[in-house]
Write a protein that holds these residues in place. Structure first.
Motif, PDB file in Angstrom:
ATOM      1  N   GLU A 158       0.821  -1.207   0.000  1.00 18.79           N
ATOM      2  CA  GLU A 158       0.000   0.000   0.000  1.00 18.79           C
ATOM      3  C   GLU A 158       0.857   1.260   0.000  1.00 18.79           C
ATOM      4  O   GLU A 158       0.580   2.203  -0.747  1.00 18.79           O
ATOM      5  N   SER A 199      -1.116  -1.052  -7.078  1.00 22.39           N
ATOM      6  CA  SER A 199      -2.445  -1.654  -7.099  1.00 22.39           C
ATOM      7  C   SER A 199      -2.325  -3.020  -7.768  1.00 22.39           C
ATOM      8  O   SER A 199      -1.286  -3.354  -8.346  1.00 22.39           O
ATOM      9  N   ASP A 200      -3.389  -3.797  -7.703  1.00 21.77           N
ATOM     10  CA  ASP A 200      -3.381  -5.108  -8.353  1.00 21.77           C
ATOM     11  C   ASP A 200      -3.076  -4.983  -9.849  1.00 21.77           C
ATOM     12  O   ASP A 200      -2.442  -5.861 -10.428  1.00 21.77           O
TER      13      ASP A 200
END
Length: 117
Positions: free
Chosen positions: A66, A71-72
């Motif tokens: 984070e 991000s994914d």
């Protein structure tokens, strides 16, 4: 050449348990602390090519992930994962065991004995 390689983080109890299991197996092992001796992007790509999981599963989704602003979508492909892990090895799942043409993430601990058999 070693029969098995363990990508190891000595601060992780699961990783330490995998190293103990490998040492107890009698296999000739190379234990590599990937935080002190980081893998190159190409080395990560080689691991990912052997991994019994989707490439994105090799990336830890923890507070470091984070804080990195990732991000994914940033770790959706093998190339993306290899780039991220070469730059930020602390984001790698641990341990990773590599034997012949296969590699596994040694979580849960119960996955390790079957891989060593």
């Amino acid at each position: 050449m070693s029969e098995i390689t363990v990508l190891h983080n000595p601060r992780c109890s699961t990783s330490r348990a995998a190293v103990e299991a490998v040492e107890g197996s009698g296999l000739d092992a190379e234990v590599r602390n990937y935080l002190k001796e980081p893998l190159t992007k190409q080395e990560w790509l080689d691991v990912l090519g052997k991994l019994d999981a989707a490439p994105t599963e090799l990336v830890r989704r923890d507070p470091n992930f984070e804080r990195s602003g990732l991000s994914d979508a940033d770790v959706a492909t093998a190339d993306q994962v290899a780039t991220v892990l070469a730059e930020q090895p602390a984001l790698a799942q641990r341990p990773v065991l590599i034997r012949g043409g296969r590699a596994i993430i040694g979580r849960p601990k119960s996955a390790v004995p079957d891989f060593l058999a």
